[in-house]
Scaffold this motif. Structure first.
Motif, PDB file in Angstrom:
ATOM      1  N   GLY A   1      34.892  27.943 -17.863  1.00 23.61           N
ATOM      2  CA  GLY A   1      36.536  28.635 -17.520  1.00 23.61           C
ATOM      3  C   GLY A   1      37.628  28.706 -17.784  1.00 23.61           C
ATOM      4  N   MET A   2      37.706  27.051 -18.866  1.00 24.72           N
ATOM      5  CA  MET A   2      38.130  26.291 -20.181  1.00 24.72           C
ATOM      6  C   MET A   2      37.733  28.070 -21.152  1.00 24.72           C
ATOM      7  N   LEU A   3      37.077  27.901 -21.240  1.00 28.31           N
ATOM      8  CA  LEU A   3      37.059  29.166 -22.749  1.00 28.31           C
ATOM      9  C   LEU A   3      36.968  30.352 -22.007  1.00 28.31           C
ATOM     10  N   ALA A   4      37.196  30.703 -21.039  1.00 29.90           N
ATOM     11  CA  ALA A   4      37.604  32.540 -20.537  1.00 29.90           C
ATOM     12  C   ALA A   4      38.747  32.258 -20.483  1.00 29.90           C
ATOM     13  N   GLY A   5      39.468  31.366 -20.105  1.00 29.33           N
ATOM     14  CA  GLY A   5      41.554  31.271 -20.007  1.00 29.33           C
ATOM     15  C   GLY A   5      41.592  31.473 -21.390  1.00 29.33           C
ATOM     16  N   LEU A   6      41.238  30.427 -22.191  1.00 27.65           N
ATOM     17  CA  LEU A   6      41.897  30.289 -23.904  1.00 27.65           C
ATOM     18  C   LEU A   6      41.433  32.354 -24.538  1.00 27.65           C
ATOM     19  N   LEU A   7      40.269  32.477 -24.335  1.00 29.16           N
ATOM     20  CA  LEU A   7      39.684  34.297 -24.222  1.00 29.16           C
ATOM     21  C   LEU A   7      40.748  35.095 -23.952  1.00 29.16           C
ATOM     22  N   ILE A   8      41.544  35.579 -22.889  1.00 29.39           N
ATOM     23  CA  ILE A   8      42.505  35.989 -22.670  1.00 29.39           C
ATOM     24  C   ILE A   8      44.188  35.773 -22.543  1.00 29.39           C
ATOM     25  N   LEU A   9      43.904  34.671 -23.318  1.00 36.56           N
ATOM     26  CA  LEU A   9      45.373  34.134 -23.553  1.00 36.56           C
ATOM     27  C   LEU A   9      45.144  34.607 -25.087  1.00 36.56           C
ATOM     28  N   PHE A  10      44.526  34.395 -26.000  1.00 37.15           N
ATOM     29  CA  PHE A  10      44.644  34.800 -27.108  1.00 37.15           C
ATOM     30  C   PHE A  10      44.624  36.252 -27.314  1.00 37.15           C
ATOM     31  N   THR A  11      43.440  37.216 -26.071  1.00 36.72           N
ATOM     32  CA  THR A  11      43.227  38.327 -26.926  1.00 36.72           C
ATOM     33  C   THR A  11      44.068  39.271 -26.195  1.00 36.72           C
ATOM     34  N   GLY A  12      44.692  38.802 -24.763  1.00 38.17           N
ATOM     35  CA  GLY A  12      46.083  39.242 -24.235  1.00 38.17           C
ATOM     36  C   GLY A  12      47.291  39.001 -25.797  1.00 38.17           C
ATOM     37  N   LEU A  13      47.720  37.942 -26.276  1.00 38.98           N
ATOM     38  CA  LEU A  13      48.401  37.717 -27.561  1.00 38.98           C
ATOM     39  C   LEU A  13      47.698  39.288 -28.799  1.00 38.98           C
ATOM     40  N   LEU A  14      47.476  39.382 -28.706  1.00 41.43           N
ATOM     41  CA  LEU A  14      46.819  40.457 -29.409  1.00 41.43           C
ATOM     42  C   LEU A  14      47.150  41.421 -29.514  1.00 41.43           C
TER      43      LEU A  14
ATOM     44  N   ALA B   1      54.420  35.281 -20.384  1.00 45.06           N
ATOM     45  CA  ALA B   1      54.373  34.894 -19.223  1.00 45.06           C
ATOM     46  C   ALA B   1      53.487  35.853 -18.300  1.00 45.06           C
ATOM     47  N   GLY B   2      53.413  36.454 -18.523  1.00 47.00           N
ATOM     48  CA  GLY B   2      52.357  36.695 -17.150  1.00 47.00           C
ATOM     49  C   GLY B   2      50.291  36.550 -18.507  1.00 47.00           C
ATOM     50  N   LEU B   3      50.463  35.715 -19.585  1.00 45.94           N
ATOM     51  CA  LEU B   3      49.462  35.516 -20.017  1.00 45.94           C
ATOM     52  C   LEU B   3      49.343  34.354 -19.743  1.00 45.94           C
ATOM     53  N   VAL B   4      49.853  33.316 -19.627  1.00 45.83           N
ATOM     54  CA  VAL B   4      49.932  31.884 -19.572  1.00 45.83           C
ATOM     55  C   VAL B   4      49.993  31.384 -17.997  1.00 45.83           C
ATOM     56  N   THR B   5      50.364  32.948 -17.340  1.00 42.08           N
ATOM     57  CA  THR B   5      50.277  32.243 -15.813  1.00 42.08           C
ATOM     58  C   THR B   5      48.763  32.471 -15.343  1.00 42.08           C
ATOM     59  N   ILE B   6      47.595  33.747 -16.461  1.00 38.37           N
ATOM     60  CA  ILE B   6      46.490  33.831 -15.742  1.00 38.37           C
ATOM     61  C   ILE B   6      45.424  33.094 -15.987  1.00 38.37           C
ATOM     62  N   LEU B   7      45.694  32.177 -17.429  1.00 41.26           N
ATOM     63  CA  LEU B   7      45.495  31.862 -18.088  1.00 41.26           C
ATOM     64  C   LEU B   7      45.389  30.257 -17.012  1.00 41.26           C
ATOM     65  N   MET B   8      46.983  29.935 -15.920  1.00 40.65           N
ATOM     66  CA  MET B   8      46.391  28.534 -15.559  1.00 40.65           C
ATOM     67  C   MET B   8      45.604  29.167 -14.367  1.00 40.65           C
ATOM     68  N   ALA B   9      45.490  30.144 -13.603  1.00 39.56           N
ATOM     69  CA  ALA B   9      45.492  30.181 -12.404  1.00 39.56           C
ATOM     70  C   ALA B   9      43.701  30.306 -12.256  1.00 39.56           C
ATOM     71  N   VAL B  10      43.152  30.917 -13.682  1.00 40.35           N
ATOM     72  CA  VAL B  10      41.548  31.025 -14.142  1.00 40.35           C
ATOM     73  C   VAL B  10      41.218  29.697 -14.305  1.00 40.35           C
ATOM     74  N   TRP B  11      42.297  28.483 -14.744  1.00 40.14           N
ATOM     75  CA  TRP B  11      41.680  26.655 -15.013  1.00 40.14           C
ATOM     76  C   TRP B  11      42.116  25.897 -13.821  1.00 40.14           C
ATOM     77  N   TRP B  12      43.187  26.619 -13.076  1.00 43.47           N
ATOM     78  CA  TRP B  12      43.266  25.859 -11.660  1.00 43.47           C
ATOM     79  C   TRP B  12      41.684  26.185 -10.576  1.00 43.47           C
ATOM     80  N   ILE B  13      41.028  27.940 -10.879  1.00 38.39           N
ATOM     81  CA  ILE B  13      40.241  27.903  -9.424  1.00 38.39           C
ATOM     82  C   ILE B  13      38.653  27.211  -9.909  1.00 38.39           C
ATOM     83  N   THR B  14      38.617  27.313 -11.730  1.00 37.88           N
ATOM     84  CA  THR B  14      38.002  26.754 -12.235  1.00 37.88           C
ATOM     85  C   THR B  14      37.419  25.224 -12.257  1.00 37.88           C
ATOM     86  N   GLU B  15      38.759  24.426 -12.311  1.00 40.37           N
ATOM     87  CA  GLU B  15      38.667  23.655 -12.609  1.00 40.37           C
ATOM     88  C   GLU B  15      38.499  22.877 -13.548  1.00 40.37           C
ATOM     89  N   ALA B  16      39.144  23.483 -14.750  1.00 40.23           N
ATOM     90  CA  ALA B  16      38.424  23.407 -16.278  1.00 40.23           C
ATOM     91  C   ALA B  16      39.027  22.118 -16.972  1.00 40.23           C
TER      92      ALA B  16
END
Length: 493
Positions: free
Chosen positions: A8-21, A35-50
């Motif tokens: 979950g930690m890696l997936a969230g970071l991957l989504i963030l950095f891919t989205g920024l590119l 702001a949307g990417l940060v929200t998605i990152l937080m959602a992934v980390w909350w759901i997986t408790e990364a």
């Protein structure tokens, strides 16, 4: 579990950095995309408790300034919002009641007064838990009632009568804590998240005060609590009396002795705090207006419900308990769940990011299709989705993720945002199936008296009842007690 967290930690970071590119979507600003990417990152980390869910709530403090979403100061102010401080004051008040052991006396007196047959004991425990949960955090109410419930179960087991009463009692504590917490603004963190998100996204919206929320939440509890009680009685075939249960309650009360000075003093503070919240603003009944105390004193623009809460907290720290200490000592006070306040503040920060960057407006355009559907159909879909999503995700995290989105969706569909946001907030607390969805379920599961299959079996039926009844009740309660238009109000336009 550890693998899920790392993934979950890696997936969230991957989504963030891919989205920024990637290129910014059409019609969206770069800051809104971020702001949307940060929200998605937080959602992934909350759901997986990364990482701990409380730590995830601090992400806006790091990423909002670095990604040009909000300045550090504007982000930080969300963590000290009025509603955050109001909730913390509620935690302090609960800790003061616990420190003086007043909660146990209240519970025992009410249970003894209401009777000792198994169905009546179950009802008594649920009523007391729901009442406590109206004024203190729902997870705290469950924790306070757990020892009493365990004592009753032990007494039943010693009588040699086999039944499923223990399972029903444990689930009754969990479910009534969650339902009771919806009655007041301070009863559940999700209620406070709603208030702050509304204020952040719609600064001109009417304030949701303690009294305003009580008008909707209390009738809902009055309807739902008996339904849950009847459901548990029928499902687990709760019958007859526990031999010696009245004596058990009497012995517990006798062992407590007469009320101590500390109990009496904290009780009076509690008694004064409740009307302080309820009557802070004008109370309007038909054409009769009972002026609120803040209006009478000319302080309506200065004081908040957090003012009342913190005034009571100061009294707890000032007044002696009659045994050489204060009603609340700091070494006891620091044990309150500070992390919950951080989660609420993180949700307010997300809402501020949605508003400041234009992400709310962009999402609204994408969700404009909702205007093609009848309002009640939209409400059913929203409540149904939240009811099941919050079973696999923390209810506070669910509120943080979806309330800003629902606000944008309502604006796009020319719907009053309150008609979607309030029912979604209630739905976040109606967690009955999984142990991890909300604090009371986790507490009861930790007692080792309820298994996951038992909780899932009981909770599924209640979830189906909630999917039908919750939208219907809220649709009419909101209109009846708030008198609002169903179409988009001026403050949301």
């Amino acid at each position: 579990m550890r693998n899920i967290r790392y993934k979950g930690m890696l997936a969230g970071l991957l989504i963030l950095f891919t989205g920024l590119l990637l290129p910014v979507p059409p019609g969206m600003s770069e800051s809104a995309r971020n702001a949307g990417l940060v929200t998605i990152l937080m959602a992934v980390w909350w759901i997986t408790e990364a990482i701990p869910i409380y730590a995830t709530a601090f992400l806006p403090m790091v990423l909002f300034p670095l990604l040009g979403i909000l300045p550090a100061g504007d982000t930080a102010i969300n963590y000290g919002h009025d509603f955050v401080l109001m909730m913390i004051s509620g935690f302090f008040l609960a800790k003061g009641i616990e420190a003086q052991n007043l909660h146990k006396r209240i519970a025992l007196v009410l249970i003894r007064a209401l009777g000792t047959s198994r169905p009546v004991i179950l009802m008594s425990i649920m009523l007391v838990t729901a009442f406590l949960s109206m004024w203190i955090a729902n997870v705290t109410a469950a924790l306070l009632m757990l020892p009493i419930g365990m004592a009753l179960i032990t007494k039943e087991e010693s009588s040699g009568t086999a039944s499923h009463f223990g399972t029903a009692l444990m689930l009754g504590i969990a479910y009534s804590a969650s339902i009771g917490g919806t009655a007041t603004l301070i009863g559940s963190p999700t209620n406070m998240i709603f208030s702050g998100v509304l204020a952040k996204m719609f600064p001109e919206a009417p304030s949701i005060s303690f009294l305003t929320w009580l008008k909707i939440g209390f009738p809902l509890v009055v309807v739902f609590l008996p339904i849950v009680w009847i459901y548990l009685v029928k499902l687990f075939r709760v019958r007859e009396s526990i031999p010696g249960s009245r004596e058990l309650i009497g012995d517990e009360l006798k062992s407590m002795g007469p009320m101590s000075p500390g109990e009496k003093r904290v009780m009076w503070i509690f008694i004064l705090t409740s009307p302080g919240w309820i009557f802070r603003e004008n109370l309007v009944i038909d054409n009769f207006v009972l002026p609120g105390w803040s209006n009478l004193l000319g302080m309506e623009h200065y004081v908040h419900d957090s003012t009342v809460g913190m005034f009571s907290v100061m009294l707890l720290f000032m007044i002696p308990d009659g045994a050489g200490k204060r009603l609340l000592e700091w070494k006891t006070a620091v044990q309150i769940p500070w992390g919950v306040g951080v989660i609420v503040g993180g949700g307010y920060a997300l809402a501020s990011g949605f508003k400041a960057t234009g992400l709310a407006e962009w999402l609204g355009l994408q969700l404009a299709f909702v205007s093609d559907y009848p309002m009640f159909v939209v409400l059913l879909i929203v409540v149904g989705f939240i009811l099941f999503f919050t079973e696999v995700n923390s209810n506070t995290a669910t509120a943080n993720i979806f309330l800003p989105v629902l606000a944008s969706m309502a604006v796009a569909g020319n719907i009053n945002p309150l008609l979607l946001m309030i029912p979604a907030t209630f739905a976040c607390s109606f967690v009955f199936i999984m142990p991890a969805g909300t604090g009371p379920n986790t507490v009861i599961f930790g007692s080792n008296r309820v298994t996951v299959p038992e909780m899932a079996r009981a909770g599924l039926g209640l979830k189906i009842i909630s999917m039908v009844l919750l939208p219907v009740l809220l649709y009419f309660l909101i209109e009846l007690f708030m008198g609002m238009d169903k179409t988009l109000p001026v403050w949301a336009g």
